[in-house]
Motif scaffolding. Structure first.
Motif, PDB file in Angstrom:
ATOM      1  N   ASN A  75       0.840  -1.189   0.000  1.00  0.00           N
ATOM      2  CA  ASN A  75       0.000   0.000   0.000  1.00  0.00           C
ATOM      3  C   ASN A  75       0.882   1.249   0.000  1.00  0.00           C
ATOM      4  N   PRO A  76       0.693   2.165  -0.960  1.00  0.00           N
ATOM      5  CA  PRO A  76       1.594   3.320  -1.075  1.00  0.00           C
ATOM      6  C   PRO A  76       1.531   4.277   0.104  1.00  0.00           C
ATOM      7  N   VAL A  77       0.360   4.391   0.750  1.00  0.00           N
ATOM      8  CA  VAL A  77       0.262   5.272   1.920  1.00  0.00           C
ATOM      9  C   VAL A  77       1.091   4.699   3.066  1.00  0.00           C
ATOM     10  N   ALA A  78       0.934   3.406   3.316  1.00  0.00           N
ATOM     11  CA  ALA A  78       1.694   2.761   4.383  1.00  0.00           C
ATOM     12  C   ALA A  78       3.190   2.804   4.090  1.00  0.00           C
ATOM     13  N   ARG A  79       3.564   2.538   2.867  1.00  0.00           N
ATOM     14  CA  ARG A  79       4.994   2.492   2.539  1.00  0.00           C
ATOM     15  C   ARG A  79       5.652   3.868   2.600  1.00  0.00           C
ATOM     16  N   GLU A  80       4.919   4.911   2.259  1.00  0.00           N
ATOM     17  CA  GLU A  80       5.481   6.260   2.363  1.00  0.00           C
ATOM     18  C   GLU A  80       5.813   6.576   3.820  1.00  0.00           C
ATOM     19  N   MET A  81       4.878   6.260   4.704  1.00  0.00           N
ATOM     20  CA  MET A  81       5.098   6.497   6.132  1.00  0.00           C
ATOM     21  C   MET A  81       6.253   5.653   6.647  1.00  0.00           C
ATOM     22  N   ILE A  82       6.296   4.383   6.276  1.00  0.00           N
ATOM     23  CA  ILE A  82       7.346   3.500   6.769  1.00  0.00           C
ATOM     24  C   ILE A  82       8.713   3.956   6.256  1.00  0.00           C
ATOM     25  N   GLY A  83       8.775   4.363   4.995  1.00  0.00           N
ATOM     26  CA  GLY A  83      10.043   4.845   4.445  1.00  0.00           C
ATOM     27  C   GLY A  83      10.584   6.018   5.236  1.00  0.00           C
ATOM     28  N   TYR A  84       9.696   6.952   5.580  1.00  0.00           N
ATOM     29  CA  TYR A  84      10.122   8.109   6.367  1.00  0.00           C
ATOM     30  C   TYR A  84      10.585   7.691   7.757  1.00  0.00           C
ATOM     31  N   LEU A  85       9.816   6.805   8.397  1.00  0.00           N
ATOM     32  CA  LEU A  85      10.185   6.397   9.756  1.00  0.00           C
ATOM     33  C   LEU A  85      11.456   5.556   9.780  1.00  0.00           C
ATOM     34  N   LEU A  86      11.736   4.831   8.704  1.00  0.00           N
ATOM     35  CA  LEU A  86      13.025   4.126   8.635  1.00  0.00           C
ATOM     36  C   LEU A  86      14.181   5.120   8.687  1.00  0.00           C
ATOM     37  N   VAL A  87      14.027   6.219   7.986  1.00  0.00           N
ATOM     38  CA  VAL A  87      15.084   7.236   7.970  1.00  0.00           C
ATOM     39  C   VAL A  87      15.196   7.914   9.334  1.00  0.00           C
ATOM     40  N   ARG A  88      14.052   8.303   9.899  1.00  0.00           N
ATOM     41  CA  ARG A  88      14.097   8.993  11.188  1.00  0.00           C
ATOM     42  C   ARG A  88      14.565   8.055  12.311  1.00  0.00           C
ATOM     43  N   GLY A  89      14.142   6.789  12.246  1.00  0.00           N
ATOM     44  CA  GLY A  89      14.634   5.829  13.232  1.00  0.00           C
ATOM     45  C   GLY A  89      16.134   5.643  13.121  1.00  0.00           C
ATOM     46  N   GLY A  90      16.649   5.704  11.896  1.00  0.00           N
ATOM     47  CA  GLY A  90      18.092   5.621  11.702  1.00  0.00           C
ATOM     48  C   GLY A  90      18.816   6.787  12.343  1.00  0.00           C
ATOM     49  N   VAL A  91      18.220   7.977  12.250  1.00  0.00           N
ATOM     50  CA  VAL A  91      18.790   9.151  12.916  1.00  0.00           C
ATOM     51  C   VAL A  91      18.842   8.932  14.425  1.00  0.00           C
ATOM     52  N   HIS A  92      17.747   8.432  14.982  1.00  0.00           N
ATOM     53  CA  HIS A  92      17.692   8.258  16.435  1.00  0.00           C
ATOM     54  C   HIS A  92      18.659   7.172  16.909  1.00  0.00           C
ATOM     55  N   ALA A  93      18.747   6.075  16.158  1.00  0.00           N
ATOM     56  CA  ALA A  93      19.693   5.018  16.535  1.00  0.00           C
ATOM     57  C   ALA A  93      21.127   5.541  16.515  1.00  0.00           C
ATOM     58  N   LEU A  94      21.463   6.300  15.468  1.00  0.00           N
ATOM     59  CA  LEU A  94      22.811   6.866  15.378  1.00  0.00           C
ATOM     60  C   LEU A  94      23.047   7.859  16.514  1.00  0.00           C
ATOM     61  N   ALA A  95      22.029   8.659  16.836  1.00  0.00           N
ATOM     62  CA  ALA A  95      22.177   9.641  17.915  1.00  0.00           C
ATOM     63  C   ALA A  95      22.436   8.955  19.256  1.00  0.00           C
ATOM     64  N   TYR A  96      21.691   7.893  19.539  1.00  0.00           N
ATOM     65  CA  TYR A  96      21.922   7.182  20.801  1.00  0.00           C
ATOM     66  C   TYR A  96      23.277   6.469  20.774  1.00  0.00           C
ATOM     67  N   GLY A  97      23.676   5.990  19.607  1.00  0.00           N
ATOM     68  CA  GLY A  97      25.000   5.390  19.485  1.00  0.00           C
ATOM     69  C   GLY A  97      26.104   6.399  19.761  1.00  0.00           C
ATOM     70  N   LYS A  98      25.953   7.602  19.230  1.00  0.00           N
ATOM     71  CA  LYS A  98      26.951   8.645  19.463  1.00  0.00           C
ATOM     72  C   LYS A  98      26.936   9.090  20.930  1.00  0.00           C
ATOM     73  N   ALA A  99      25.740   9.081  21.536  1.00  0.00           N
ATOM     74  CA  ALA A  99      25.662   9.429  22.957  1.00  0.00           C
ATOM     75  C   ALA A  99      26.398   8.392  23.800  1.00  0.00           C
ATOM     76  N   LEU A 100      26.233   7.117  23.473  1.00  0.00           N
ATOM     77  CA  LEU A 100      26.932   6.062  24.197  1.00  0.00           C
ATOM     78  C   LEU A 100      28.445   6.168  23.999  1.00  0.00           C
ATOM     79  N   GLU A 101      28.854   6.568  22.803  1.00  0.00           N
ATOM     80  CA  GLU A 101      30.282   6.772  22.576  1.00  0.00           C
ATOM     81  C   GLU A 101      30.810   7.893  23.461  1.00  0.00           C
ATOM     82  N   ALA A 102      30.033   8.987  23.569  1.00  0.00           N
ATOM     83  CA  ALA A 102      30.451  10.101  24.416  1.00  0.00           C
ATOM     84  C   ALA A 102      30.489   9.698  25.890  1.00  0.00           C
TER      85      ALA A 102
END
Length: 298
Positions: free
Chosen positions: A168-195
């Motif tokens: 479904n294109p509506v569902a996939r558009e939302m999921i695509g965006y959240l994959l990107v934003r979740g990647g930002v958050h995972a990287l941010a927490y990873g960088k916080a743990l490094e600090a």
């Protein structure tokens, strides 16, 4: 305190046809063990319970989790909007004796029809309610952030699986965006743990080992630089997130950036009335009376 903007975080495509079973699958991304309700409430309560948050050495970490928690408010809003959109047109108006809700008798999640008026609710894909016991707040900063990293990569795995369940294109558009934003958050927490510890946890990314660029809907947002951007959801606070969100992105080597303010976003869908669900349960005469009472011209 919170500010609220009457927009979704992204523009969603208009639904072309109803898809109740896709709505049921998408519910996992809202109220499931790795859904947006859990990221929202875990980060929110960690920020509420943070110790020594004005300590200059610790303030960037509180700023980070508080800011990401606020973004997650927009994520539950976005997932809910998709669930709602996938029900538009699923039933047709008719008197009760004509069984107007019969098309949903064999839908995977009949709770939407029987209880919520064909709208989203904080439960998972089987209709089990989201649980407050999913929240993880230990009081230990390293353990909390390690859990947050785990939560983000676990959520990514579930998002990819739901993506694979529906085209479904509506569902996939939302999921695509959240994959990107979740990647930002995972990287941010990873960088916080490094600090915090010196351990480069972020080098484990992406989990699972498939880049977001493989998903067309996510690749679009990566081309816009969304994967390198941490939005600051406050007019004047949480500015120390830039002490953690800095350097370059490990996948493309481009600079990370803090953007002051929310993303431009998109308009809400206008949900039509569903008289067979008695929703919103108002007649044309009711609207006229209400408008007159409020001094609104129709």
């Amino acid at each position: 305190m919170y500010l609220r903007i009457d927009r979704l975080q992204i523009e969603l495509p208009a639904p072309k046809e109803p898809d109740p079973n896709a709505a049921a699958a998408v519910q996992e991304l809202l109220g499931g063990r790795f859904g947006e309700m859990n990221t929202l409430m875990t980060y929110t309560y960690q920020s509420f319970n943070f110790r020594l948050h004005k300590n200059p050495a610790l303030k960037p970490f509180r700023d980070l989790v508080a800011n990401i928690a606020t973004e997650e408010l927009g994520h539950i809003e976005l997932v809910s909007a998709v669930v709602n959109a996938l029900y538009v047109g699923a039933t047709k108006p008719g008197p009760p004796e004509s069984a107007p809700l019969k098309p949903l008798k064999d839908a995977r999640n009949t709770y939407h029809a029987t209880m919520t008026g064909l709208t989203a609710f904080p439960f998972d894909s089987h209709g089990a309610p989201w649980k407050g016991e999913y929240i993880f707040v230990s009081g230990n900063l390293v353990l909390d952030f390690l859990y947050n990293f785990f939560l983000e990569v676990g959520a990514r795995l579930v998002k990819i699986r739901v993506y694979e369940m529906t085209d479904n294109p509506v569902a996939r558009e939302m999921i695509g965006y959240l994959l990107v934003r979740g990647g930002v958050h995972a990287l941010a927490y990873g960088k916080a743990l490094e600090a915090l510890t010196g351990v480069e946890v972020w080098r484990m990314l992406p989990i699972p080992n498939i880049p977001n660029s493989k998903f067309p809907e996510a690749a679009k947002y990566e081309k816009m630089g969304t994967h390198r951007t941490l939005y600051r959801f406050s007019p004047s606070d949480y500015k120390d997130i830039e002490k953690i969100w800095r350097g370059t992105h490990p996948e493309d080597g481009q600079p990370l950036q803090v953007y002051d303010g929310p993303p431009p976003g998109g308009e809400y869908f206008e949900l039509p009335e569903v008289p067979e669900e008695f929703a919103p349960g108002l007649s044309a005469d009711d609207f006229r009376r209400i408008a007159k009472r409020l001094g609104i011209e129709l």
